[in-house]
Design a protein around this motif. Structure first.
Motif, mmCIF file in Angstrom:
data_model
loop_
_atom_site.group_PDB
_atom_site.id
_atom_site.type_symbol
_atom_site.label_atom_id
_atom_site.label_comp_id
_atom_site.label_asym_id
_atom_site.label_seq_id
_atom_site.Cartn_x
_atom_site.Cartn_y
_atom_site.Cartn_z
ATOM 1 N N HIS A 1 15.274 -2.961 3.879
ATOM 2 C CA HIS A 1 14.718 -1.758 4.510
ATOM 3 C C HIS A 1 15.829 -1.044 5.284
ATOM 4 O O HIS A 1 16.628 -1.685 5.962
ATOM 5 C CB HIS A 1 13.575 -2.131 5.456
ATOM 6 C CG HIS A 1 12.764 -0.957 5.895
ATOM 7 N ND1 HIS A 1 13.198 -0.072 6.862
ATOM 8 C CD2 HIS A 1 11.545 -0.504 5.488
ATOM 9 C CE1 HIS A 1 12.279 0.863 7.029
ATOM 10 N NE2 HIS A 1 11.270 0.627 6.213
ATOM 11 N N PRO A 2 15.899 0.296 5.196
ATOM 12 C CA PRO A 2 16.981 1.022 5.882
ATOM 13 C C PRO A 2 16.931 0.930 7.405
ATOM 14 O O PRO A 2 17.931 1.174 8.067
ATOM 15 C CB PRO A 2 16.789 2.476 5.414
ATOM 16 C CG PRO A 2 15.391 2.542 4.895
ATOM 17 C CD PRO A 2 15.074 1.182 4.370
ATOM 18 N N ASN A 3 15.761 0.605 7.979
ATOM 19 C CA ASN A 3 15.641 0.453 9.427
ATOM 20 C C ASN A 3 15.197 -0.983 9.732
ATOM 21 O O ASN A 3 14.124 -1.221 10.283
ATOM 22 C CB ASN A 3 14.647 1.475 9.998
ATOM 23 C CG ASN A 3 14.724 1.573 11.518
ATOM 24 O OD1 ASN A 3 15.462 0.857 12.168
ATOM 25 N ND2 ASN A 3 13.920 2.468 12.074
ATOM 26 N N PHE A 4 16.052 -1.930 9.323
ATOM 27 C CA PHE A 4 15.791 -3.358 9.516
ATOM 28 C C PHE A 4 16.424 -3.803 10.823
ATOM 29 O O PHE A 4 17.610 -3.565 11.064
ATOM 30 C CB PHE A 4 16.371 -4.159 8.350
ATOM 31 C CG PHE A 4 16.266 -5.651 8.497
ATOM 32 C CD1 PHE A 4 15.057 -6.304 8.284
ATOM 33 C CD2 PHE A 4 17.377 -6.411 8.850
ATOM 34 C CE1 PHE A 4 14.960 -7.687 8.418
ATOM 35 C CE2 PHE A 4 17.290 -7.792 8.974
ATOM 36 C CZ PHE A 4 16.072 -8.435 8.759
ATOM 37 N N ASN A 5 15.638 -4.448 11.680
ATOM 38 C CA ASN A 5 16.107 -4.870 13.005
ATOM 39 C C ASN A 5 15.938 -6.377 13.144
ATOM 40 O O ASN A 5 14.805 -6.865 13.254
ATOM 41 C CB ASN A 5 15.314 -4.144 14.096
ATOM 42 C CG ASN A 5 15.416 -2.631 13.965
ATOM 43 O OD1 ASN A 5 16.346 -2.030 14.478
ATOM 44 N ND2 ASN A 5 14.474 -2.019 13.269
ATOM 45 N N LEU A 6 17.052 -7.100 13.131
ATOM 46 C CA LEU A 6 17.030 -8.556 13.197
ATOM 47 C C LEU A 6 17.120 -9.022 14.642
ATOM 48 O O LEU A 6 18.022 -8.623 15.377
ATOM 49 C CB LEU A 6 18.190 -9.142 12.388
ATOM 50 C CG LEU A 6 18.352 -10.659 12.439
ATOM 51 C CD1 LEU A 6 17.162 -11.348 11.779
ATOM 52 C CD2 LEU A 6 19.654 -11.074 11.768
ATOM 53 N N VAL A 7 16.166 -9.871 15.041
ATOM 54 C CA VAL A 7 16.198 -10.490 16.361
ATOM 55 C C VAL A 7 16.543 -11.954 16.139
ATOM 56 O O VAL A 7 15.738 -12.718 15.601
ATOM 57 C CB VAL A 7 14.843 -10.343 17.084
ATOM 58 C CG1 VAL A 7 14.946 -10.877 18.506
ATOM 59 C CG2 VAL A 7 14.393 -8.888 17.100
#
Length: 197
Positions: A165-171
């Motif tokens: 996904h172009p707006n992938f946010n990994l925590v």
């Protein structure tokens, strides 16, 4: 395009034992009135009397049901809360990590594509499983019974799907839970900022 036509939808996902269920409750409180949540469809099905199975044909049938329920729940919340951001406890592509066949078989069975399913969401917040940092993954969810090793395997599969996904946010799993929650709140605020006039 007016606000009703925008997707305004975020997926909160990750491997078992990442803390997303607890975080989701905090997000609901923080964004009260701005956010409507979609419950996890797999939990609804398995806590409602459907038994888990290790037979491929049963797993496939269950994942098809979960996929369709997920879409319908998202549509229901969108209709009920047209002006709210929709925060989904998992998304339509989570089933790909549990699918007993090939990726191509999954998309053919669901009559969709990776590109289309990714386009349904504005952003993805991915809470990595605590098992990746060697921590325990005890859960308040009684239907979650994965071992630490299985949790890591599922996390890797899920991450390989959603990271496209172009707006992938990994925590990261190494972050403290408070930092995870603050990162999630910041990501949600950024998405709200992008879609508000």
């Amino acid at each position: 395009m007016n606000s009703l036509q925008m997707k305004k939808r975020i997926v909160l996902t990750g491997g078992p034992g990442g803390g997303k269920t607890t975080a989701l409750d905090l997000f609901r409180r923080e964004f009260s009135g701005q956010l409507a949540s979609v419950p996890e469809s797999a939990t609804m099905i398995f806590s409602g009397g459907i038994e888990r199975s290790d037979k491929p044909e049963v797993i496939a049938a269950q994942q098809k049901t979960i996929f369709n329920l997920q879409k319908n729940l998202e549509d229901t919340q969108r209709a009920m809360f047209p002006e709210c951001l929709i925060l989904c406890d998992r998304g339509t592509l989570d089933g790909l990590a549990y699918w007993p066949g090939s990726e191509q078989d999954f998309f053919e069975t669901m009559n969709t594509s990776l590109e289309f399913e990714l386009s349904r969401y504005d952003a993805v917040i991915f809470f990595e499983t605590a098992a990746k940092s060697g921590q325990g993954i005890r859960s308040n969810n009684p239907i979650r019974n994965e071992s630490e090793q299985k949790a890591v395997e599922l996390d890797q599969r899920l991450q390989s799907v959603w990271s496209q996904h172009p707006n992938f946010n990994l925590v990261s799993s190494s972050e403290s839970f408070i930092k995870k929650v603050m990162f999630g709140i910041m990501t949600i605020e950024n998405v709200i900022g992008q879609i508000e006039p």
